[in-house]
Design an enzyme around this catalytic site. Structure first.
Site, PDB file in Angstrom:
ATOM      1  N   THR A  73      -0.003  54.934  28.492  1.00 56.56           N
ATOM      2  CA  THR A  73       0.503  55.834  27.447  1.00 56.56           C
ATOM      3  C   THR A  73       1.442  55.041  26.538  1.00 56.56           C
ATOM      4  O   THR A  73       2.496  54.586  26.977  1.00 56.56           O
ATOM      5  CB  THR A  73       1.243  57.014  28.091  1.00 56.56           C
ATOM      6  OG1 THR A  73       0.325  57.664  28.960  1.00 56.56           O
ATOM      7  CG2 THR A  73       1.746  57.995  27.048  1.00 56.56           C
ATOM      8  N   ARG A 123      -4.077  64.136  36.950  1.00 56.68           N
ATOM      9  CA  ARG A 123      -2.849  64.569  37.629  1.00 56.68           C
ATOM     10  C   ARG A 123      -2.803  63.958  39.020  1.00 56.68           C
ATOM     11  O   ARG A 123      -3.851  63.822  39.662  1.00 56.68           O
ATOM     12  CB  ARG A 123      -2.843  66.093  37.787  1.00 56.68           C
ATOM     13  CG  ARG A 123      -2.609  66.849  36.515  1.00 56.68           C
ATOM     14  CD  ARG A 123      -2.989  68.301  36.691  1.00 56.68           C
ATOM     15  NE  ARG A 123      -4.410  68.425  37.025  1.00 56.68           N
ATOM     16  CZ  ARG A 123      -5.008  69.572  37.325  1.00 56.68           C
ATOM     17  NH1 ARG A 123      -4.322  70.687  37.355  1.00 56.68           N
ATOM     18  NH2 ARG A 123      -6.301  69.612  37.604  1.00 56.68           N
ATOM     19  N   GLU A 124      -1.618  63.628  39.485  1.00 56.11           N
ATOM     20  CA  GLU A 124      -1.484  63.157  40.857  1.00 56.11           C
ATOM     21  C   GLU A 124      -1.858  64.294  41.792  1.00 56.11           C
ATOM     22  O   GLU A 124      -1.589  65.456  41.509  1.00 56.11           O
ATOM     23  CB  GLU A 124      -0.050  62.711  41.120  1.00 56.11           C
ATOM     24  CG  GLU A 124       0.304  61.460  40.356  1.00 56.11           C
ATOM     25  CD  GLU A 124       1.726  61.005  40.595  1.00 56.11           C
ATOM     26  OE1 GLU A 124       2.319  61.388  41.613  1.00 56.11           O
ATOM     27  OE2 GLU A 124       2.232  60.254  39.750  1.00 56.11           O
ATOM     28  N   GLY A 131      10.044  77.778  37.909  1.00 58.48           N
ATOM     29  CA  GLY A 131      10.502  77.207  39.181  1.00 58.48           C
ATOM     30  C   GLY A 131      11.783  76.432  38.976  1.00 58.48           C
ATOM     31  O   GLY A 131      12.669  76.870  38.228  1.00 58.48           O
ATOM     32  N   GLY A 181       8.807  67.504  37.040  1.00 59.41           N
ATOM     33  CA  GLY A 181       9.224  66.124  37.309  1.00 59.41           C
ATOM     34  C   GLY A 181       8.000  65.230  37.233  1.00 59.41           C
ATOM     35  O   GLY A 181       7.018  65.564  36.577  1.00 59.41           O
ATOM     36  N   CYS A 204       5.169  61.369  34.449  1.00 57.97           N
ATOM     37  CA  CYS A 204       4.673  61.510  33.072  1.00 57.97           C
ATOM     38  C   CYS A 204       5.483  62.449  32.187  1.00 57.97           C
ATOM     39  O   CYS A 204       5.957  62.037  31.135  1.00 57.97           O
ATOM     40  CB  CYS A 204       3.216  61.956  33.092  1.00 57.97           C
ATOM     41  SG  CYS A 204       2.138  60.677  33.685  1.00 57.97           S
ATOM     42  N   LYS A 263       9.074  61.321  31.183  1.00 61.64           N
ATOM     43  CA  LYS A 263       9.002  60.070  30.416  1.00 61.64           C
ATOM     44  C   LYS A 263       8.366  60.297  29.030  1.00 61.64           C
ATOM     45  O   LYS A 263       8.860  59.805  28.019  1.00 61.64           O
ATOM     46  CB  LYS A 263       8.169  59.069  31.240  1.00 61.64           C
ATOM     47  CG  LYS A 263       7.661  57.864  30.505  1.00 61.64           C
ATOM     48  CD  LYS A 263       6.897  56.934  31.432  1.00 61.64           C
ATOM     49  CE  LYS A 263       5.435  57.267  31.609  1.00 61.64           C
ATOM     50  NZ  LYS A 263       4.563  56.980  30.484  1.00 61.64           N
ATOM     51  N   ARG A 309       9.243  60.339  41.712  1.00 62.94           N
ATOM     52  CA  ARG A 309       9.811  59.938  40.425  1.00 62.94           C
ATOM     53  C   ARG A 309      10.253  61.173  39.637  1.00 62.94           C
ATOM     54  O   ARG A 309       9.472  62.098  39.437  1.00 62.94           O
ATOM     55  CB  ARG A 309       8.797  59.110  39.633  1.00 62.94           C
ATOM     56  CG  ARG A 309       8.711  57.671  40.142  1.00 62.94           C
ATOM     57  CD  ARG A 309       7.661  56.889  39.433  1.00 62.94           C
ATOM     58  NE  ARG A 309       6.321  57.272  39.876  1.00 62.94           N
ATOM     59  CZ  ARG A 309       5.203  56.740  39.393  1.00 62.94           C
ATOM     60  NH1 ARG A 309       5.257  55.853  38.418  1.00 62.94           N
ATOM     61  NH2 ARG A 309       4.027  57.120  39.861  1.00 62.94           N
TER      62      ARG A 309
HETATM   63  C1  UDX Z   1       0.762  65.304  34.298  1.00 62.10           C
HETATM   64  C2  UDX Z   1      -0.378  65.875  33.424  1.00 62.10           C
HETATM   65  O1  UDX Z   1      -0.779  67.170  33.933  1.00 62.10           O
HETATM   66  C3  UDX Z   1      -1.561  64.921  33.393  1.00 62.10           C
HETATM   67  O2  UDX Z   1      -2.563  65.426  32.514  1.00 62.10           O
HETATM   68  C4  UDX Z   1      -1.058  63.548  32.899  1.00 62.10           C
HETATM   69  O3  UDX Z   1      -2.113  62.613  32.896  1.00 62.10           O
HETATM   70  C5  UDX Z   1       0.071  63.051  33.782  1.00 62.10           C
HETATM   71  O4  UDX Z   1       1.132  64.025  33.822  1.00 62.10           O
HETATM   72  P1  UDX Z   1       1.251  65.104  36.916  1.00 62.10           P
HETATM   73  O5  UDX Z   1       2.559  64.513  36.505  1.00 62.10           O
HETATM   74  O6  UDX Z   1       0.458  64.447  37.983  1.00 62.10           O
HETATM   75  O7  UDX Z   1       0.282  65.225  35.652  1.00 62.10           O
HETATM   76  O8  UDX Z   1       1.553  66.599  37.425  1.00 62.10           O
HETATM   77  P2  UDX Z   1       1.345  68.088  36.922  1.00 62.10           P
HETATM   78  O9  UDX Z   1       0.450  68.787  37.849  1.00 62.10           O
HETATM   79  O10 UDX Z   1       1.022  68.167  35.488  1.00 62.10           O
HETATM   80  O11 UDX Z   1       2.829  68.664  37.169  1.00 62.10           O
HETATM   81  C6  UDX Z   1       3.964  68.090  36.522  1.00 62.10           C
HETATM   82  C7  UDX Z   1       5.220  68.819  36.901  1.00 62.10           C
HETATM   83  O12 UDX Z   1       5.255  70.111  36.333  1.00 62.10           O
HETATM   84  C8  UDX Z   1       5.416  69.037  38.408  1.00 62.10           C
HETATM   85  O13 UDX Z   1       6.762  68.774  38.743  1.00 62.10           O
HETATM   86  C9  UDX Z   1       5.098  70.497  38.628  1.00 62.10           C
HETATM   87  O14 UDX Z   1       5.783  71.059  39.717  1.00 62.10           O
HETATM   88  C10 UDX Z   1       5.585  71.088  37.312  1.00 62.10           C
HETATM   89  N1  UDX Z   1       4.924  72.347  36.949  1.00 62.10           N
HETATM   90  C11 UDX Z   1       3.599  72.356  36.636  1.00 62.10           C
HETATM   91  C12 UDX Z   1       5.681  73.521  36.876  1.00 62.10           C
HETATM   92  O15 UDX Z   1       6.887  73.530  37.138  1.00 62.10           O
HETATM   93  N2  UDX Z   1       5.050  74.668  36.481  1.00 62.10           N
HETATM   94  C13 UDX Z   1       3.725  74.713  36.151  1.00 62.10           C
HETATM   95  O16 UDX Z   1       3.228  75.799  35.783  1.00 62.10           O
HETATM   96  C14 UDX Z   1       2.964  73.521  36.252  1.00 62.10           C
END
Ligand code: UDX
Length: 436
Positions: free
Chosen positions: A121, A154-155, A253, A257, A260, A263, A327
């Site tokens: 990115t 997504r992870e 919630g 965090g 991605c 950052k 992270r």
């Molecule tokens: C994210 C993007 O979804 C993905 O497309 C990109 O490539 C990388 O960043 P990721 O960081 O793996 O993916 O996790 P994601 O499932 O998106 O959740 C990110 C954070 O948001 C988590 O801490 C999660 O708990 C929080 N979250 C997510 C919420 O608090 N509420 C929600 O409704 C959804």
């Protein structure tokens, strides 16, 4: 096709595994001998459901190799993908040092025609700089085309997200490179959007910032719900049924965090500033996110009045379920604040214990079993919504806790059921359930 991927973090490793599984010949390049040796033995350094199996299968079929050497695969590759990290610097700006270091090494090893595609990115304009750098450094006879292929995995669901993405975005202006990249991604999605390079770079930041915006919006509404008697879960369901809004990423919630969202939101604020636009909306997204974690701590400290000599059991440390990644996890802010207020912390997480140990050292006690972690505690605090926490034996939980109090930062429990079991229950954006 022959593909070289630089970087074996989430993006590089998952992309390498999937492209090799689709029949391509893939080399993934890293910098550390021990890590590369371990990967060649099929030892995966990250927790990602399903990944190890795919890596092992393709190592065995000799379609996937891990290497330290650019010269072994870059000269003969059709596509070289940059997938190294772009962490935040102190001012929020993305650190592009690794990207340019890697670009230089790729340039020195090019031969024939190669597509150089950046999956890291990077701020709009970076791919042009990579292109300029490679032009200067490459052997005279070699030719190449630059492309931006942002990643949306997504992870925790990385395999599924890579195999069945909602869309593939390819930022490319060279026709030959466009054909090669469309062919490489063809088996993954019918939904391919081809754009210019800057647009592809911008799509990635816009997508992540927009999703973070949705979460912060839900959290801000949850603050209001607590004061009005509305239920944030139902409010989000009510608005999510509107097709123009959609249900996803509206879960209130303790905040977002991960590697991605925090950052990329920071980086887009910084990019905007450099372009002369004060992106106040995104600054507020960040601030609501911090407030979500702090408000949760306030709920706990308000209930106990004084947290000194209180023991709290934290369930869930990773930034979200199904990953060991900590992270920018909200658990870090919440635990540090609780420690500052004098609480003793016992914690359990199904996957992140080792990472938590590196962060908290001896300041908290870590357990390998959730029930052990609850013994004698004054309250249970849910920070990450791992599935196993929904399935706990609540009678046993009640017996183990000193007082039956639950602070649920992710609204995982049914209020009525929990109340029937005589717990005092605090949740997010809806009325709490006090025990009788
Ligand atoms: C994210 C993007 O979804 C993905 O497309 C990109 O490539 C990388 O960043 P990721 O960081 O793996 O993916 O996790 P994601 O499932 O998106 O959740 C990110 C954070 O948001 C988590 O801490 C999660 O708990 C929080 N979250 C997510 C919420 O608090 N509420 C929600 O409704 C959804």
């Amino acid at each position: 096709m022959k593909v070289t991927i630089i970087g074996h973090g989430y993006v590089g490793l998952v992309t390498g595994a999937i492209f090799s599984d689709l029949g391509n010949n893939v080399t993934v390049i890293g910098r550390t001998k021990d890590k590369i040796d371990a990967l060649n033995r099929g030892n995966i350094p990250i927790y990602e459901p399903g990944l190890e199996e795919i890596v092992k299968r393709n190592l065995k079929a000799q379609r996937l190799t891990f290497s330290l050497e650019y010269k072994e695969s870059v000269p003969t590759s059709d596509v070289v993908i940059i997938a190294v990290g772009t962490p935040s610097q102190n001012n929020g700006e993305a650190d592009l040092k690794s990207v340019f270091d890697v670009a230089q090494k790729i340039a020195q090893n090019l031969d024939g025609f190669t597509v150089v595609a950046c999956k890291s990115t990077v701020p709009p304009g970076t791919n042009r700089k990579i292109e300029e750098l490679i032009k200067k450094m490459k052997p005279e006879k070699a030719s190449f085309a630059q492309a931006s292929i942002p990643e949306f995995l997504r992870e925790g669901t990385a395999i599924e997200d890579t195999l069945k993405p909602d869309r593939i975005v390819i930022g490319v202006e060279d026709e030959k490179a466009k054909k090669i990249l469309c062919k490489l991604h063809g088996p993954l999605s019918q939904n391919t959007l081809v754009t210019n390079i800057e647009t592809a770079e911008m799509i990635k930041y816009t997508a992540n910032s927009f999703l973070a915006n949705k979460i912060s919006f839900a959290n801000a509404i949850s603050f209001l719900c607590e004061k009005t008697g509305a239920d944030v879960e139902k409010v989000m369901e009510g608005i999510g049924l509107d097709k123009r809004i959609g249900k996803a990423f509206l879960k209130a919630g303790v905040g977002y965090g991960g590697s991605c969202f925090p950052k990329d939101v920071k980086a887009l604020i910084h990019i905007s500033k450099n372009l002369g636009y004060n992106f106040k909306l995104l600054k507020e997204v960040e601030s609501i996110n911090k407030q979500a974690a702090i408000n949760f701590v306030k709920k706990i400290s308000k209930y106990f009045k004084n947290l000194r000599n209180k023991t709290l059991t934290i369930l869930g440390l990773s930034f979200k379920p199904d990953t060991d990644d900590m992270r920018d996890a909200p658990s870090i802010t919440i635990i540090n604040e609780l420690l500052r207020l004098g609480a003793k912390i016992k914690a359990y997480d199904p996957a992140a214990i080792e990472n938590a140990r590196k962060i908290f050292k001896n300041s908290i006690s870590l357990y390998k079993d959730p029930y052990q972690a609850m013994k004698g505690a004054d309250a249970l605090v849910i920070i990450t919504e791992w599935k196993e926490f929904r399935e706990l034996d609540m009678d046993k939980v009640k017996k183990l806790l000193k007082t039956p109090v639950i602070f649920d930062g992710r609204n995982i429990y049914d209020r009525e059921k929990i109340k029937r079991l005589d717990f005092t229950y605090f949740c997010i954006g809806r009325q709490n359930a006090e025990s009788n």
